[in-house]
Motif scaffolding. Structure first.
Motif, PDB file in Angstrom:
ATOM      1  N   PHE A   1       0.835  -1.200   0.000  1.00 18.45           N
ATOM      2  CA  PHE A   1       0.000   0.000   0.000  1.00 18.45           C
ATOM      3  C   PHE A   1       0.873   1.255   0.000  1.00 18.45           C
ATOM      4  O   PHE A   1       0.746   2.118  -0.869  1.00 18.45           O
ATOM      5  N   TYR A   2       1.772   1.356   0.987  1.00 20.75           N
ATOM      6  CA  TYR A   2       2.629   2.543   1.059  1.00 20.75           C
ATOM      7  C   TYR A   2       3.705   2.523  -0.021  1.00 20.75           C
ATOM      8  O   TYR A   2       4.131   3.581  -0.496  1.00 20.75           O
ATOM      9  N   GLY A   3       4.128   1.343  -0.415  1.00 19.54           N
ATOM     10  CA  GLY A   3       5.056   1.240  -1.540  1.00 19.54           C
ATOM     11  C   GLY A   3       4.409   1.736  -2.821  1.00 19.54           C
ATOM     12  O   GLY A   3       5.060   2.353  -3.666  1.00 19.54           O
ATOM     13  N   GLY A   4       3.114   1.483  -2.950  1.00 16.04           N
ATOM     14  CA  GLY A   4       2.375   2.010  -4.100  1.00 16.04           C
ATOM     15  C   GLY A   4       2.368   3.530  -4.100  1.00 16.04           C
ATOM     16  O   GLY A   4       2.599   4.166  -5.131  1.00 16.04           O
TER      17      GLY A   4
ATOM     18  N   ASN B   1       7.366   8.798  -6.757  1.00 17.42           N
ATOM     19  CA  ASN B   1       8.535   8.656  -7.615  1.00 17.42           C
ATOM     20  C   ASN B   1       8.192   8.948  -9.073  1.00 17.42           C
ATOM     21  O   ASN B   1       8.879   9.729  -9.741  1.00 17.42           O
ATOM     22  N   ILE B   2       7.139   8.338  -9.576  1.00 15.21           N
ATOM     23  CA  ILE B   2       6.779   8.497 -10.986  1.00 15.21           C
ATOM     24  C   ILE B   2       6.307   9.914 -11.284  1.00 15.21           C
ATOM     25  O   ILE B   2       6.677  10.495 -12.314  1.00 15.21           O
ATOM     26  N   VAL B   3       5.511  10.503 -10.389  1.00 19.14           N
ATOM     27  CA  VAL B   3       5.026  11.868 -10.618  1.00 19.14           C
ATOM     28  C   VAL B   3       6.190  12.859 -10.625  1.00 19.14           C
ATOM     29  O   VAL B   3       6.282  13.720 -11.514  1.00 19.14           O
TER      30      VAL B   3
ATOM     31  N   THR C   1       6.925   6.429   6.048  1.00 20.40           N
ATOM     32  CA  THR C   1       5.811   5.484   6.001  1.00 20.40           C
ATOM     33  C   THR C   1       6.236   4.079   6.428  1.00 20.40           C
ATOM     34  O   THR C   1       5.500   3.403   7.150  1.00 20.40           O
ATOM     35  N   ASN C   2       7.418   3.641   6.014  1.00 21.65           N
ATOM     36  CA  ASN C   2       7.901   2.317   6.411  1.00 21.65           C
ATOM     37  C   ASN C   2       8.131   2.246   7.910  1.00 21.65           C
ATOM     38  O   ASN C   2       7.767   1.274   8.563  1.00 21.65           O
ATOM     39  N   LYS C   3       8.765   3.263   8.449  1.00 25.08           N
ATOM     40  CA  LYS C   3       9.079   3.269   9.874  1.00 25.08           C
ATOM     41  C   LYS C   3       7.814   3.276  10.730  1.00 25.08           C
ATOM     42  O   LYS C   3       7.685   2.484  11.660  1.00 25.08           O
TER      43      LYS C   3
ATOM     44  N   ILE D   1      10.573  -3.553 -10.024  1.00 24.26           N
ATOM     45  CA  ILE D   1      11.787  -4.233  -9.555  1.00 24.26           C
ATOM     46  C   ILE D   1      12.270  -3.617  -8.242  1.00 24.26           C
ATOM     47  O   ILE D   1      12.605  -4.320  -7.290  1.00 24.26           O
ATOM     48  N   VAL D   2      12.286  -2.303  -8.180  1.00 26.02           N
ATOM     49  CA  VAL D   2      12.785  -1.580  -7.014  1.00 26.02           C
ATOM     50  C   VAL D   2      11.906  -1.818  -5.781  1.00 26.02           C
ATOM     51  O   VAL D   2      12.431  -2.011  -4.680  1.00 26.02           O
ATOM     52  N   VAL D   3      10.593  -1.829  -5.953  1.00 26.65           N
ATOM     53  CA  VAL D   3       9.690  -2.053  -4.815  1.00 26.65           C
ATOM     54  C   VAL D   3       9.953  -3.419  -4.187  1.00 26.65           C
ATOM     55  O   VAL D   3      10.022  -3.551  -2.962  1.00 26.65           O
ATOM     56  N   ILE D   4      10.138  -4.425  -5.010  1.00 28.69           N
ATOM     57  CA  ILE D   4      10.410  -5.775  -4.499  1.00 28.69           C
ATOM     58  C   ILE D   4      11.737  -5.808  -3.745  1.00 28.69           C
ATOM     59  O   ILE D   4      11.821  -6.321  -2.629  1.00 28.69           O
ATOM     60  N   ALA D   5      12.768  -5.253  -4.339  1.00 33.48           N
ATOM     61  CA  ALA D   5      14.086  -5.222  -3.684  1.00 33.48           C
ATOM     62  C   ALA D   5      14.030  -4.456  -2.367  1.00 33.48           C
ATOM     63  O   ALA D   5      14.563  -4.911  -1.344  1.00 33.48           O
ATOM     64  N   ASN D   6      13.360  -3.319  -2.365  1.00 31.30           N
ATOM     65  CA  ASN D   6      13.292  -2.492  -1.164  1.00 31.30           C
ATOM     66  C   ASN D   6      12.538  -3.170  -0.030  1.00 31.30           C
ATOM     67  O   ASN D   6      12.872  -2.979   1.143  1.00 31.30           O
TER      68      ASN D   6
END
Length: 146
Positions: free
Chosen positions: A28-31, A37-39, A70-72, A129-134
């Motif tokens: 959710f927060y990764g989205g 990032n994209i914007v 958000t992750n923390k 790819i980056v979301v999965i790695a992160n």
């Protein structure tokens, strides 16, 4: 509204029972981090006419700051005592994100400069790819649950 809250609690209980709640929250927060990032990339590259490398770097900086908070707070519920622990956690986060930044820049270079793929399409593919790695960097190396 009560019906909606009941569905939310049921959904959350199901995910927590299967130990998937943290993954859901990360996605959710990764989205949202991906949207940031994209914007930022799009506005910098298309709106401000910056090259893709600078646009990607600006997007990375802003999305990393958003992702750390958000992750923390909401994904891993990490607790730190004092500025020293917070600084150490942030440093680990930045190091891991620098690795994924390398993956991001390398993938973008391959897709844009070598394969001549559209920059926005390249950015979207790279972010998957980056979301999965992160996620794995954050779960394994950075945030400690209390």
């Amino acid at each position: 509204m009560a019906k909606l809250m009941k569905r939310y609690r049921s959904f959350r209980n199901f995910l927590e029972k299967h130990d998937w709640w943290a993954v859901f929250m990360y996605l959710f927060y990764g989205g949202w981090t991906t949207v940031v990032n994209i914007v930022v990339f799009y506005v910098s590259h298309q709106g401000l006419a910056l090259n893709w490398q600078l646009s990607n770097t600006l997007a990375w900086i802003l999305s990393v700051l958003f992702a750390f908070v958000t992750n923390k707070l909401w994904v891993f519920h990490s607790k730190t005592e004092g500025f020293g622990q917070l600084s150490w956690e942030f440093a680990k986060f930045i190091v891991a994100r620098l690795v994924s930044y390398g993956i991001d820049m390398g993938s973008m270079f391959i897709m844009i400069d070598l394969m001549h793929t559209n920059t926005l399409i390249s950015k979207i593919i790279t972010q998957i790819i980056v979301v999965i790695a992160n996620y794995f960097f954050s779960k394994i190396f950075i945030f400690k649950r209390v």
